[in-house]
Design a protein around this motif. Structure first.
Motif, PDB file in Angstrom:
ATOM      1  N   PRO A 124       6.444  12.048  -4.647  1.00  9.70           N
ATOM      2  CA  PRO A 124       7.063  11.191  -5.666  1.00  9.70           C
ATOM      3  C   PRO A 124       7.577  12.038  -6.836  1.00  9.70           C
ATOM      4  O   PRO A 124       6.930  13.002  -7.237  1.00  9.70           O
ATOM      5  N   GLN A 125       8.745  11.665  -7.354  1.00  8.75           N
ATOM      6  CA  GLN A 125       9.401  12.477  -8.381  1.00  8.75           C
ATOM      7  C   GLN A 125       9.255  11.934  -9.799  1.00  8.75           C
ATOM      8  O   GLN A 125       9.441  12.665 -10.751  1.00  8.75           O
ATOM      9  N   THR A 126       8.955  10.658  -9.930  1.00  6.75           N
ATOM     10  CA  THR A 126       8.868  10.046 -11.258  1.00  6.75           C
ATOM     11  C   THR A 126       7.567   9.262 -11.370  1.00  6.75           C
ATOM     12  O   THR A 126       6.905   8.978 -10.366  1.00  6.75           O
ATOM     13  N   GLN A 127       7.230   8.903 -12.594  1.00 10.87           N
ATOM     14  CA  GLN A 127       6.027   8.096 -12.793  1.00 10.87           C
ATOM     15  C   GLN A 127       6.177   6.731 -12.129  1.00 10.87           C
ATOM     16  O   GLN A 127       5.224   6.191 -11.580  1.00 10.87           O
ATOM     17  N   VAL A 128       7.378   6.184 -12.139  1.00 12.05           N
ATOM     18  CA  VAL A 128       7.621   4.912 -11.469  1.00 12.05           C
ATOM     19  C   VAL A 128       7.324   5.041  -9.980  1.00 12.05           C
ATOM     20  O   VAL A 128       6.663   4.185  -9.381  1.00 12.05           O
ATOM     21  N   GLU A 129       7.781   6.123  -9.356  1.00 10.03           N
ATOM     22  CA  GLU A 129       7.507   6.338  -7.938  1.00 10.03           C
ATOM     23  C   GLU A 129       6.018   6.553  -7.682  1.00 10.03           C
ATOM     24  O   GLU A 129       5.474   6.052  -6.699  1.00 10.03           O
ATOM     25  N   ILE A 130       5.355   7.272  -8.568  1.00 12.33           N
ATOM     26  CA  ILE A 130       3.898   7.469  -8.440  1.00 12.33           C
ATOM     27  C   ILE A 130       3.193   6.122  -8.497  1.00 12.33           C
ATOM     28  O   ILE A 130       2.302   5.839  -7.693  1.00 12.33           O
ATOM     29  N   ASN A 131       3.597   5.275  -9.427  1.00 11.75           N
ATOM     30  CA  ASN A 131       3.004   3.947  -9.545  1.00 11.75           C
ATOM     31  C   ASN A 131       3.263   3.116  -8.285  1.00 11.75           C
ATOM     32  O   ASN A 131       2.371   2.421  -7.794  1.00 11.75           O
ATOM     33  N   GLN A 132       4.474   3.183  -7.761  1.00 14.38           N
ATOM     34  CA  GLN A 132       4.813   2.427  -6.554  1.00 14.38           C
ATOM     35  C   GLN A 132       4.010   2.936  -5.362  1.00 14.38           C
ATOM     36  O   GLN A 132       3.514   2.135  -4.557  1.00 14.38           O
ATOM     37  N   ILE A 150      -3.437   4.715 -12.673  1.00 13.92           N
ATOM     38  CA  ILE A 150      -4.881   4.860 -12.906  1.00 13.92           C
ATOM     39  C   ILE A 150      -5.594   3.610 -12.391  1.00 13.92           C
ATOM     40  O   ILE A 150      -6.585   3.691 -11.668  1.00 13.92           O
ATOM     41  N   TYR A 151      -5.071   2.446 -12.749  1.00  8.09           N
ATOM     42  CA  TYR A 151      -5.651   1.171 -12.331  1.00  8.09           C
ATOM     43  C   TYR A 151      -5.632   1.028 -10.811  1.00  8.09           C
ATOM     44  O   TYR A 151      -6.639   0.716 -10.175  1.00  8.09           O
ATOM     45  N   LEU A 152      -4.471   1.289 -10.211  1.00  8.27           N
ATOM     46  CA  LEU A 152      -4.335   1.139  -8.761  1.00  8.27           C
ATOM     47  C   LEU A 152      -5.172   2.163  -8.004  1.00  8.27           C
ATOM     48  O   LEU A 152      -5.742   1.858  -6.956  1.00  8.27           O
ATOM     49  N   GLY A 153      -5.277   3.366  -8.533  1.00  8.74           N
ATOM     50  CA  GLY A 153      -6.131   4.380  -7.914  1.00  8.74           C
ATOM     51  C   GLY A 153      -7.590   3.968  -7.937  1.00  8.74           C
ATOM     52  O   GLY A 153      -8.329   4.164  -6.963  1.00  8.74           O
ATOM     53  N   CYS A 154      -8.005   3.378  -9.030  1.00  7.74           N
ATOM     54  CA  CYS A 154      -9.371   2.863  -9.146  1.00  7.74           C
ATOM     55  C   CYS A 154      -9.594   1.736  -8.139  1.00  7.74           C
ATOM     56  O   CYS A 154     -10.605   1.722  -7.427  1.00  7.74           O
ATOM     57  N   LEU A 155      -8.654   0.796  -8.073  1.00  8.58           N
ATOM     58  CA  LEU A 155      -8.765  -0.298  -7.102  1.00  8.58           C
ATOM     59  C   LEU A 155      -8.879   0.252  -5.687  1.00  8.58           C
ATOM     60  O   LEU A 155      -9.714  -0.197  -4.892  1.00  8.58           O
ATOM     61  N   GLU A 156      -8.044   1.241  -5.374  1.00  7.41           N
ATOM     62  CA  GLU A 156      -8.059   1.827  -4.035  1.00  7.41           C
ATOM     63  C   GLU A 156      -9.412   2.475  -3.729  1.00  7.41           C
ATOM     64  O   GLU A 156      -9.985   2.249  -2.662  1.00  7.41           O
ATOM     65  N   ASN A 157      -9.917   3.280  -4.652  1.00 10.41           N
ATOM     66  CA  ASN A 157     -11.181   3.977  -4.415  1.00 10.41           C
ATOM     67  C   ASN A 157     -12.348   3.016  -4.227  1.00 10.41           C
ATOM     68  O   ASN A 157     -13.148   3.168  -3.294  1.00 10.41           O
ATOM     69  N   LEU A 158     -12.454   2.025  -5.109  1.00  8.05           N
ATOM     70  CA  LEU A 158     -13.557   1.067  -4.983  1.00  8.05           C
ATOM     71  C   LEU A 158     -13.404   0.210  -3.729  1.00  8.05           C
ATOM     72  O   LEU A 158     -14.397  -0.141  -3.083  1.00  8.05           O
TER      73      LEU A 158
END
Length: 140
Positions: free
Chosen positions: A45-53, A116-124
């Motif tokens: 991913p090249q942008t923060q938007v892409e990272i979020n997606q 950060i939020y989505l990464g947390c959701l994924e991990n839990l």
């Protein structure tokens, strides 16, 4: 004056196109729908938007696996244990969402907050999926 009208119409149309989605019988919290204009490369991913997606896609994949494990487990339980699992799962969802909201709050207002939020959701969610899969291995 007339030149402002088309601008106002476009602005209203754009602002009304953002509507959060709600999935009824899922563990997915109320997240905004993301529309991709081009194919997303989550390997780079090249942008923060892409990272979020990409974070959203990764979480959605983890959530599907959780739901599959849960759906396999429920029919194997007697009525009493099924009720206890349902109550536990509902409590776990509330815990997960609140915990991830807390984790995101450190970055409130920043463009990294969604990932950060989505990464947390994924991990839990992955941790909970492992727990459910362990229950499936047990004899019921």
């Amino acid at each position: 004056m007339y030149y402002l009208f088309p601008l106002l119409v476009n602005l209203l149309a754009f602002s009304s196109s953002y509507t959060p989605s709600l999935t009824a019988a899922s563990t997915t919290p109320d997240l905004p729908k993301m529309h991709l204009a081009q194919k997303l490369n989550c390997n780079n991913p090249q942008t923060q938007v892409e990272i979020n997606q990409c974070s959203n896609l990764s979480y959605q994949n983890a959530d599907k696996k959780l739901n599959a494990a849960y759906q396999k487990l429920v029919p194997k339980l007697d009525r009493t244990r099924k009720q206890k699992l349902i109550a536990a799962q509902q409590a776990w969802i509330k815990f997960r969402d609140a915990s991830c909201e807390f984790e995101r709050s450190e970055y409130e207002g920043g463009t990294i907050a969604p990932s950060i939020y989505l990464g947390c959701l994924e991990n839990l969610t992955k941790e909970r999926t492992q727990q459910l899969q362990e229950y499936l291995k047990s004899d019921y």
